[in-house]
Scaffold this motif. Structure first.
Motif: not given
Length: 525
Positions: A521-523, A346, A350, A404-406, A438
């Motif tokens: 998906l992101g943070r 990741r 980025y 990362q979380q979703e 993301e």
């Protein structure tokens, strides 16, 4: 079935150019110095070359992709040393004098016979001596030895090349194994589905990739790079290439233009230099290693790169297509990982996003637009042209992204889609969680008599429109449970109302939106 992504276009006019274009006004060869082939064998000790300033590799002046990317400025610090790159392909010529010293024979594998010799096997060379030079060409772009007075130099000339040859069998299980190997850092894949205008799904390959993301590089994830494809179609037809775990790489030619062959779509990450199939005889191809000899690889058609005629067929200047773009990007990632081995997959993505160079942004045909986070994106260039100096510089001291979380949510629609209507229908999903985006996936359940009639747009809470499906070129497939991907919303906030717009824009068929689901998906930041 799977196939490679380099083009095979040779016209009679082009062939004539070979014999007329290699002489100067005095009738003498305009060739670079004569190459004396140095034979190697498996008993020859392997010795990696060391950085020694400007390369003395005689074909280096023709490797225009290295010049425009300013790769030489990086080599004084980083050459890819200690980084392992798998070339998942048709095989890598093990005895090539420009590759031998960089091949890791302990990790390389030919699936047809269980050998650690990654070269194409006898059957491959008998059946198709041209196409099966593909992996050797990719390997040379990534990591041909440098400063050895021979041939070409790779983007990462001290990298460890791992030749994995599942094309020697073509079996699904061998592709899953090649992609799921955990003893590598980067996986280079210049291949995809063999039919361009059908929906393409590849569960065995995805299983291997998911294994590598979860367990590879001590949990930091293997970096998987794939060629977007050479059909000039929407890359979102392929769930494999659009996966959040895959870096989908497009092509850009010597003049900064995206060639007509390069697949497009909102899942393209960046573009990298690639050969122009229509100007190969003007030295607009990528110069790289080829299968040894005049009767194999790119020379098997008896068509030779003019300036390389004295190199006995061991090199080519004809490598082209998105197949040639991916190994350039893989070499760049190898330089990044040497600069900072702690980067996760990741992190690498980025950095490539935030250092890429937007190009031709005022040309309407490239459909550049700025998303809700202020980031420019084009379905043809992705976030732009890969920028090695800036990417390596950012990599050096990069702090790993937060975990990362979703968030996933679905919506039942059960709504007919009007026939022959640009307006179509819309359906909304409200997301309560706030993530810095993301990657976005949507899974659609659409019943359609003719899926080539269907357009799909996804609209974010910020008002950014991602055109998911729009080119009307699909001839086969099923949109019931199909997954599409978009990178266009990077760094936007996930919170708010997401809208899907589905239209049946051509006359004469019935279609119906049953339901859809969004996965973000992101943070947290």
């Amino acid at each position: 079935m799977r196939t490679f992504f380099h083009n095979q276009i040779f016209s009679l006019v082009a062939i004539a150019t070979v014999f007329n274009g290699c002489l100067d006004s005095n009738g003498k060869d305009r060739d670079i110095q004569v190459f004396e082939r140095k034979k190697v064998s498996f008993s020859t000790p392997q010795t990696k070359s060391l950085y020694a300033g400007t390369p003395n590799d005689p074909i280096y002046p023709y490797q225009w992709h290295l010049e425009i990317l300013e790769i030489e400025n990086i080599w004084s610090k980083y050459t890819g040393k200690g980084v392992s790159v798998a070339v998942v392909d048709s095989g890598v010529e093990a005895l090539h004098p420009d590759l031998y010293n960089n091949i890791d024979f302990n990790k390389s594998y030919r699936y047809s016979d269980g050998s650690n010799d990654p070269s194409p096997d006898r059957r491959q060379l008998q059946n198709d001596p041209y196409t099966n030079g593909h992996g050797t060409a990719c390997a040379g772009i990534i990591g041909a030895s440098g400063w050895n007075g021979e041939g070409v130099i790779g983007v990462a000339p001290c990298v460890d090349i791992v030749g994995l040859n599942p094309f020697s069998t073509g079996l699904d299980g061998d592709f899953e194994d090649a992609l799921g190997r955990l003893d590598i850092d980067i996986s280079n894949n210049s291949w995809g589905g063999d039919i361009s205008n059908v929906l393409y799904d590849d569960p065995p390959s995805m299983r291997g990739i998911e294994q590598g993301i979860k367990y590879g590089r001590q949990g930091k994830g293997i970096i998987y790079l794939f060629a977007s494809g050479n059909e000039g179609h929407n890359a979102n037809y392929s769930t494999l290439h659009g996966s959040p775990y895959v870096f989908n790489i497009g092509a850009v030619t010597r003049d900064g233009e995206v060639p007509l062959y390069s697949n497009f779509g909102d899942n393209i990450l960046v573009v990298a230099p690639a050969g122009d199939e229509y100007r190969l005889f003007q030295n607009w191809g990528i110069f790289t290693t080829d299968l040894l000899g005049m009767d194999k690889g790119f020379d098997s058609y008896r068509i030779y790169t003019p300036v390389l005629r004295k190199y006995q067929g061991d090199y080519t200047g004809f490598m082209n297509g998105t197949s040639s773009a991916v190994p350039v990007a893989s070499g760049v990632v190898a330089l990044m990982l040497e600069a900072n081995p702690n980067l996760t997959y990741r992190d690498v993505k980025y950095i490539l996003i935030h250092t890429a160079i937007p190009w031709n942004i005022y040309r309407p045909e490239y459909m550049w637009s700025r998303n809700g986070a202020g980031i420019l994106y084009s379905p043809y260039y992705g976030f732009g042209i890969i920028n090695p100096p800036k990417a390596v510089e950012m990599a050096e001291n990069f702090e790993t992204l937060p975990p990362q979380q979703e968030v996933t949510k679905s919506q039942i629609s059960n709504t007919p889609i009007p026939d022959n209507s640009e307006e179509g229908i819309t359906s909304e999903i409200e997301i309560d969680e706030s993530l810095k985006i993301e990657h976005v996936q949507i899974e659609v359940d659409i019943e359609a008599e003719n899926i080539s009639d269907i357009d799909i747009d996804l609209i974010s809470p910020s008002g950014t429109v991602s055109k998911i499906l729009f080119d009307h070129l699909i001839i086969d497939g099923n949109l019931e449970g199909w997954i599409f991907n978009s990178l266009k919303f990077v760094d936007e906030d996930s919170k708010g109302i997401w809208t899907i717009r589905v239209a049946d824009t051509l006359e004469g068929s019935f279609s119906y939106l049953k339901s859809w689901k969004i996965r973000i998906l992101g943070r947290k930041e």
